[in-house]
Each structure stands twice: as structure tokens, then as C-alpha cells.
Write an enzyme that holds these catalytic residues in place. Structure first.
Site, mmCIF file in Angstrom:
data_model
loop_
_atom_site.group_PDB
_atom_site.id
_atom_site.type_symbol
_atom_site.label_atom_id
_atom_site.label_comp_id
_atom_site.label_asym_id
_atom_site.label_seq_id
_atom_site.Cartn_x
_atom_site.Cartn_y
_atom_site.Cartn_z
ATOM 1 N N ASN A 186 64.868 29.170 51.904
ATOM 2 C CA ASN A 186 64.908 28.755 50.507
ATOM 3 C C ASN A 186 66.349 28.472 50.120
ATOM 4 O O ASN A 186 67.272 29.145 50.583
ATOM 5 C CB ASN A 186 64.351 29.849 49.591
ATOM 6 C CG ASN A 186 64.191 29.337 48.171
ATOM 7 O OD1 ASN A 186 63.310 28.522 47.904
ATOM 8 N ND2 ASN A 186 65.063 29.786 47.270
ATOM 9 N N TYR A 190 71.834 30.160 42.163
ATOM 10 C CA TYR A 190 71.948 31.383 41.384
ATOM 11 C C TYR A 190 73.435 31.693 41.252
ATOM 12 O O TYR A 190 74.125 31.841 42.268
ATOM 13 C CB TYR A 190 71.252 32.555 42.084
ATOM 14 C CG TYR A 190 69.906 32.227 42.740
ATOM 15 C CD1 TYR A 190 68.813 31.820 41.978
ATOM 16 C CD2 TYR A 190 69.745 32.333 44.122
ATOM 17 C CE1 TYR A 190 67.590 31.545 42.577
ATOM 18 C CE2 TYR A 190 68.521 32.059 44.730
ATOM 19 C CZ TYR A 190 67.449 31.660 43.961
ATOM 20 O OH TYR A 190 66.251 31.387 44.563
ATOM 21 N N ARG A 191 73.920 31.811 40.029
ATOM 22 C CA ARG A 191 75.356 32.016 39.805
ATOM 23 C C ARG A 191 75.830 33.322 40.457
ATOM 24 O O ARG A 191 75.035 34.257 40.648
ATOM 25 C CB ARG A 191 75.658 32.046 38.316
ATOM 26 C CG ARG A 191 75.118 33.307 37.653
ATOM 27 C CD ARG A 191 75.642 33.475 36.257
ATOM 28 N NE ARG A 191 75.218 34.751 35.729
ATOM 29 C CZ ARG A 191 74.438 34.904 34.655
ATOM 30 N NH1 ARG A 191 73.982 33.848 34.004
ATOM 31 N NH2 ARG A 191 74.127 36.106 34.236
ATOM 32 N N TRP A 204 69.957 36.192 41.257
ATOM 33 C CA TRP A 204 68.629 35.580 41.334
ATOM 34 C C TRP A 204 67.733 36.358 40.391
ATOM 35 O O TRP A 204 67.592 37.562 40.492
ATOM 36 C CB TRP A 204 68.092 35.518 42.761
ATOM 37 C CG TRP A 204 68.205 36.742 43.608
ATOM 38 C CD1 TRP A 204 67.836 38.015 43.292
ATOM 39 C CD2 TRP A 204 68.698 36.789 44.953
ATOM 40 N NE1 TRP A 204 68.068 38.855 44.343
ATOM 41 C CE2 TRP A 204 68.590 38.135 45.378
ATOM 42 C CE3 TRP A 204 69.197 35.833 45.848
ATOM 43 C CZ2 TRP A 204 68.990 38.546 46.649
ATOM 44 C CZ3 TRP A 204 69.576 36.252 47.109
ATOM 45 C CH2 TRP A 204 69.474 37.588 47.485
ATOM 46 N N GLU A 277 63.764 23.488 50.318
ATOM 47 C CA GLU A 277 64.617 22.550 49.579
ATOM 48 C C GLU A 277 65.279 21.533 50.513
ATOM 49 O O GLU A 277 65.547 20.407 50.094
ATOM 50 C CB GLU A 277 65.690 23.305 48.788
ATOM 51 C CG GLU A 277 65.205 23.908 47.483
ATOM 52 C CD GLU A 277 64.400 25.188 47.635
ATOM 53 O OE1 GLU A 277 64.254 25.682 48.768
ATOM 54 O OE2 GLU A 277 63.898 25.694 46.614
ATOM 55 N N ASP A 326 75.939 31.370 28.611
ATOM 56 C CA ASP A 326 74.861 30.685 29.324
ATOM 57 C C ASP A 326 74.429 29.383 28.659
ATOM 58 O O ASP A 326 74.918 29.031 27.593
ATOM 59 C CB ASP A 326 73.676 31.647 29.490
ATOM 60 C CG ASP A 326 73.167 31.655 30.914
ATOM 61 O OD1 ASP A 326 72.977 30.546 31.461
ATOM 62 O OD2 ASP A 326 72.952 32.743 31.472
HETATM 63 C C1 LIG Z 1 73.898 25.265 36.806
HETATM 64 C C2 LIG Z 1 72.694 26.125 37.040
HETATM 65 C C3 LIG Z 1 72.814 27.499 37.142
HETATM 66 C C4 LIG Z 1 71.718 28.306 37.377
HETATM 67 N N1 LIG Z 1 71.890 29.657 37.473
HETATM 68 C C5 LIG Z 1 70.823 30.448 37.749
HETATM 69 C C6 LIG Z 1 71.000 31.850 37.923
HETATM 70 O O1 LIG Z 1 72.093 32.372 37.798
HETATM 71 N N2 LIG Z 1 69.904 32.603 38.221
HETATM 72 C C7 LIG Z 1 68.664 32.051 38.362
HETATM 73 O O2 LIG Z 1 67.713 32.773 38.666
HETATM 74 N N3 LIG Z 1 68.463 30.725 38.177
HETATM 75 C C8 LIG Z 1 69.515 29.907 37.888
HETATM 76 N N4 LIG Z 1 69.336 28.571 37.727
HETATM 77 C C9 LIG Z 1 67.974 28.001 37.832
HETATM 78 C C10 LIG Z 1 67.505 27.941 39.274
HETATM 79 O O3 LIG Z 1 68.426 27.271 40.067
HETATM 80 C C11 LIG Z 1 66.141 27.281 39.349
HETATM 81 O O4 LIG Z 1 65.213 28.101 38.678
HETATM 82 C C12 LIG Z 1 65.665 27.020 40.777
HETATM 83 O O5 LIG Z 1 64.425 26.331 40.734
HETATM 84 C C13 LIG Z 1 65.486 28.292 41.558
HETATM 85 O O6 LIG Z 1 65.083 27.982 42.868
HETATM 86 P P1 LIG Z 1 63.934 28.796 43.594
HETATM 87 O O7 LIG Z 1 62.631 28.357 42.966
HETATM 88 O O8 LIG Z 1 64.037 28.377 45.012
HETATM 89 O O9 LIG Z 1 64.204 30.238 43.372
HETATM 90 C C14 LIG Z 1 70.431 27.729 37.489
HETATM 91 C C15 LIG Z 1 70.299 26.341 37.382
HETATM 92 C C16 LIG Z 1 71.399 25.542 37.146
HETATM 93 C C17 LIG Z 1 71.229 24.061 37.030
HETATM 94 MN MN LIG Z 2 62.687 27.305 46.254
#
Ligand SMILES: Cc1cc2nc3c(=O)[nH]c(=O)nc-3n(C[C@H](O)[C@H](O)[C@H](O)COP(=O)(O)O)c2cc1C
Ligand SMILES: [Mn+2]
Length: 530
Positions: A186, A190-191, A204, A277, A326
Site C-alpha cells: 500500500n 500520511y504526514r 495514518w 497504488e 490542517d
Molecule cells: C497533503 C495530504 C496530506 C494528508 N495527510 C494525511 C494524514 O496525515 N493522515 C491520513 O490518514 N491521511 C492523510 N491524507 C489523506 C490520505 O492520503 C488518503 O486518505 C489516502 O487515500 C490514504 O490512502 P490509503 O487508502 O491507502 O490508506 C492526506 C492527503 C493529502 C492530500
Molecule cells: Mn491504499
């Protein structure tokens, strides 16, 4: 043709007049955020959420390549790469985001082949699909410099975005993990809060795939862990993650920073958990993503990444993360999250550090979100066929408001669609869903306001439900759990218990319109309306 790496993408932005190089010295602490905020909002004015009438016709400002960074001589930092509708299209190499949606529809349209000829006809499509799968190559530019012993995250120009942020945050990381059960990878964005030279937070959120991989590892090392209410922090109700989970295990994590735009974008799309991805990125760029094996963990990262961090998340450790300014326009409050220990860094020579800032909309992530809205519409229609269009207004910060038009064919259908959306992947977080009939243009907020408010009897038409809410929601009764609202603003039918007549919308008849059209030139002159 697909961008090979971040540098090819920067060159393309430059050619398109979408990039500015900044040679004035700028500090990664706060100053870059303030500059980028002004550039992001060049069309709306800074600070305020200006109304459309106050917006200038110019679009948001360009992508920025900072080349003179205070405290980081020789480093370069890219920000705002996705920060306009134009750049989003350039990133995905399309003239319109609907083209991506059309390509998805094309692949979904496949009917089972009826005979030999049908099967032969499918071959080109299968060949095309072959291009999407990632391929592992022996080595790549991200291995130009390999640092196992002496390295520091503080060498990179990592931003502090807002005054009350807990520190510096890596804001555009592609976090790679592996499902211990299926072996699938995956990539999620996640910041990561930088705690020190080798340690960061791993933000996450608990409903995301990285968090589920973490829980799978916990279940492996501690079989009875499955019985726990929430395997991450339990901050709600005041008791901070009290119990340490034992025995101490580890989970491998790799982080790629500065990839080609299709990979970066794929890390944010709310894809089904089992779809890699890297495959999505291959589909978007129509060329396989080239991967290399990491040095110290059993994971693969894009070969042309600017920077790669390798390391482990310890299963028995949680640490305070945040606050962080945020994309809701408010700080997300501190909470407990896992910790990432970096054990090796590899990077290109003179790496470009790619980052973003979030804050009051509109900012860069607004345009990424809009692209997700367009691309996911055909996928949503697979399970919600009556869906006509959706709009997630930027100021609704994506999880707060979705306006949906449907073709209504049976009583109660609007409520069925609300429930379908609340059970559809990350759309579960949608705090408010407004349902309208198909004749309402959901992209026109003025029309939506007029029709929705005219059409509802609030007590009758508002549906409340309880469930998971976005971790960023600061108003819900508990962290991650709260209520959601659906507004059924469709016309009410007798079969829905509405026995009064429903009035017609006021529209002039075509004959009169034609008559006035034929006189309009002269009339407009007379009226001073030219
Ligand atoms: C700039 C940016 C920062 C993000 N930061 C976070 C974060 O800190 N934690 C989080 O859970 N999702 C964050 N997201 C949203 C996730 O990237 C998004 O939900 C993504 O679909 C997660 O992938 P996954 O489904 O594979 O877990 C962020 C998105 C963007 C565009
Ligand atoms: Mn995913």
C-alpha cells in the site's frame, strides 16, 4: 508520455509557464508557508474565504521551486505542484479530468466475450492493461547516495507550516507498507512529524490502510489483540493509550518523497484497500512504475524517487503527534500515533525536497481533491447507478459536504443513496450529504441553495445517522465517532406521503424567448445592458 521522475515533471511545469524559481532567501520555518499561502490564494485574496464575485479571473498562482533556503544551502524545495486545475490536468497528462474517468469507464465496460472473435477483440485491451503493472528494476537514481550510519532528517528543508504546529512535518510522503497477510503493498500519504534526526510520527488515521497493516502486525505478534476495542491510541474519554502492547514487534515501512506526479497522486486517492497504488499510478501514467528494492527493509519504492526513508514502526510505541495546522482551516489537536524509526536514507544527488502546505482552503490539496471527485464518479456509479453528478465544494474540505444529484425512480431512494455513500470507502466520513433531483446542477451553488431550501421540510427531510467521522473533525462528540446528516431535497412524491401538489419551476415559454431574442440587440442598447 509519462514523466519519468519529479525532475521531468518540474521541466514540464516550467515549459507550460506553471513554475517560478525563487532565488530570494526563504526560511522553511513558517516563511515558505506564508509565501505559498499567498500564491495559492492569488485569485481569492489572502486570509479570507472570498465569495466568487470577489475572485479575480486569474487562476491560483504557480508551482514554486525555492532555490535559496535558509539553513540549507544548495537545497531545493518544490511546493504547490498540483495547485491549480490546469496543473492537475498536466500532472495526469489530460485535457480534461473526464478523460481519466472515461478511461476507467472503458475498462469497466468489458462484457464477457461471447465467442472467439470477441476474445480476440479483447487482446489490445489486455495488452494495454499489461502496461499498468509495476516492474522491479535492479537499481535506480534513488540509490545514488546511500546513508546507513550517519544521516539526519534535519538535513532536509522540512517545513514548519503554522505557528502553533508541534514542529516540522514531512507533508508529501508516499508511505509504503505491506499487508502481512496478502503481501500486497500500500502507498498512502500520511504526514510525518519530525521528532529528531531519525524519528518521526506516523499519522495514518485508524481507518486508513497503513493503520490496518499495523493492526495486522499487532494481531500476528499478539493473537488476542483482535479483541481490543481500538488497537491504536484511545484518547477519547481522556484515557491516553494506556496499555503498551507486548511483545514488542516491528513493522517495516519505507517512505518515498519526490516522485513523479502520478505516483504522488496515487498515494492520496481513496482506492479500495486491496488495489495497489503502484498499479493505479501505472494506469494513470500509462507506463509501468519502475521499482527498486529497499536496502534494509523488504519493500519496494519508485526507482526515481528523490528521497527514500527506510525503517520501522515499533508495535509497542505511541507518541503525541500534533498539533498541526490542517486543511480544515483549524489545527488538528494532538493525539497519539505510532512512531517511525529511520534506519537508512537513500537519495538522488542534490535531491529536490517535495512538499505541500495545508490550511484554510483553497490550497494545493483542494485541486487534488477535485481531481479525485471527477475520477471517482464513474466508480461510485458502479454501486450507486442512479448517481448523476457530485460536487464536493472546496470550502466543505471534502469530508464535510457532498452535494449529489440522482435520477429518482422509487420512494425513499434519496435516503438509500445517503446510506450507500456513508458505506463507500472514505466517503463514510461525509458529515453532510445533500441529495437533489437530476435537473439540479450540483456544480452551481446558487441553484443548489435556491432549490434545496425551497424543497425541504426540515423535520421531515433531514436524516441523522451515527458512525465513524474523520479524525480531523473537532466538533464530534468523540474523536473519530459522531453524527452525520443527510438532506433529502428531492421532489417529494405522493408515494412518499406527500399529498400536496408540487409546483412547477418558473420557466418562460420558448416562443416568447425567441421573440425577445430577435429584439434583444436593439433592446439591450436601449437598456444599456450591452
Ligand atoms: C497533503 C495530504 C496530506 C494528508 N495527510 C494525511 C494524514 O496525515 N493522515 C491520513 O490518514 N491521511 C492523510 N491524507 C489523506 C490520505 O492520503 C488518503 O486518505 C489516502 O487515500 C490514504 O490512502 P490509503 O487508502 O491507502 O490508506 C492526506 C492527503 C493529502 C492530500
Ligand atoms: Mn491504499
Amino acid at each position: 508520455m509519462a514523466y519519468d521522475d519529479l525532475r521531468a515533471w518540474i521541466a514540464a511545469l516550467d515549459r507550460a509557464g506553471e513554475l517560478r524559481r525563487i532565488r530570494t532567501e526563504a526560511d522553511p520555518i513558517l516563511e515558505i508557508a506564508e509565501i505559498t499561502d499567498r500564491v495559492s490564494k492569488a485569485h481569492v485574496g489572502t486570509g479570507a474565504l472570498a465569495r466568487p464575485a470577489e475572485r479575480s479571473s486569474a487562476g491560483p498562482g504557480p508551482a514554486l521551486l525555492f532555490q535559496n533556503l535558509k539553513g540549507h544551502p544548495g537545497s531545493q524545495l518544490l511546493i504547490n505542484q498540483f495547485g491549480s486545475a490546469e496543473r492537475m490536468k498536466l500532472a495526469l497528462e489530460v485535457d480534461s479530468l473526464d478523460q481519466v474517468a472515461d478511461r476507467i469507464r472503458h475498462f469497466m465496460d468489458v462484457k464477457s466475450p461471447q465467442g472467439f472473435l470477441d476474445k480476440v477483440k479483447m487482446l489490445p485491451m489486455l495488452a494495454e492493461m499489461g502496461k499498468f503493472f509495476p516492474k522491479t528494476v535492479p537499481t535506480g537514481p534513488c540509490k545514488e547516495v546511500i546513508k546507513r550510519d550517519s544521516f539526519s532528517l534535519l538535513d532536509f528543508p522540512i517545513l514548519q507550516c503554522w505557528p502553533k504546529d508541534a514542529g516540522r512535518f514531512i507533508t508529501l510522503p508516499c508511505v509504503v507498507t505491506r499487508d502481512p497477510k496478502t503481501g500486497k503493498r500500500n502507498v498512502g500519504m500520511y504526514r510525518m512529524q519530525v521528532y529528531d534526526e531519525r524519528t518521526t510520527g506516523m499519522h495514518w488515521q485508524r481507518q486508513k490502510v497503513g493503520a490496518e497493516h499495523y493492526r495486522e502486525r499487532l494481531r500476528e505478534t499478539q493473537p488476542d489483540a483482535g479483541a481490543r476495542v481500538d488497537l491504536m491510541a484511545q484518547t477519547s474519554g481522556g484515557s491516553l493509550a494506556a496499555e503498551r502492547l507486548t511483545p514488542a514487534g516491528k513493522m517495516e515501512v519505507a517512505v518515498a518523497i519526490g516522485t513523479d506526479p502520478a505516483i504522488t497522486f496515487s498515494a492520496i486517492v481513496p482506492a479500495p484497500p486491496d488495489v495497489e497504488e503502484y498499479l493505479i499510478a501505472g494506469f494513470l501514467r500509462q507506463k509501468p512504475v519502475e521499482l527498486v528494492k529497499c536496502e534494509t527493509v523488504d519493500l519496494e519504492v519508485p526507482a526515481t524517487s528523490e528521497i527514500v526513508l527506510e525503517g520501522h514502526v515499533h508495535l509497542d510505541e505511541l507518541r503525541t503527534e500534533g498539533p498541526f495546522g490542517d486543511h480544515t482551516g483549524f489545527y488538528s489537536l494532538e493525539d497519539l500515533y505510532p512512531v517511525f524509526h529511520v534506519s537508512c536514507i537513500t537519495h538522488r544527488r542534490n535531491p529536490v525536497y517535495a512538499t505541500t502546505i495545508v490550511g484554510k482552503p483553497p490550497m494545493e490539496d483542494a485541486w487534488m481533491g477535485k481531481a479525485v471527485e471527477r475520477i471517482f464518479l464513474p466508480l461510485m456509479k458502479l454501486t450507486i447507478p442512479e448517481l448523476v453528478d457530485i460536487n464536493l465544494p472546496i470550502e466543505g474540505v471534502f469530508h464535510n459536504l457532498m452535494i449529489v444529484s440522482i435520477r429518482k425512480s422509487y420512494p425513499g431512494q434519496a435516503r438509500k443513496v445517503m446510506n450507500a455513500i456513508w458505506s463507500l470507502g472514505q466517503a463514510m466520513f461525509t458529515k453532510c450529504i445533500i441529495l437533489v433531483d437530476e435537473d439540479v446542477n450540483v456544480q452551481d451553488i446558487a441553484e443548489v441553495t435556491l432549490k434545496v431550501l425551497n424543497h425541504i421540510d426540515p423535520e421531515r427531510d433531514i436524516q441523522f445517522t451515527l458512525g465513524p467521522v474523520d479524525s480531523l473533525d473537532h466538533a464530534s462528540r468523540l474523536a473519530n465517532y459522531g453524527s452525520k446528516m443527510g438532506i433529502d431535497a428531492t421532489r417529494k412524491w405522493p408515494t412518499e406521503g406527500f399529498s400536496r401538489p408540487w409546483p412547477d419551476e418558473i420557466l418562460m415559454d420558448p416562443k416568447t424567448k425567441e421573440l425577445v431574442d430577435s429584439k434583444w440587440k436593439a433592446l439591450a442598447k436601449e437598456l444599456g445592458l450591452e
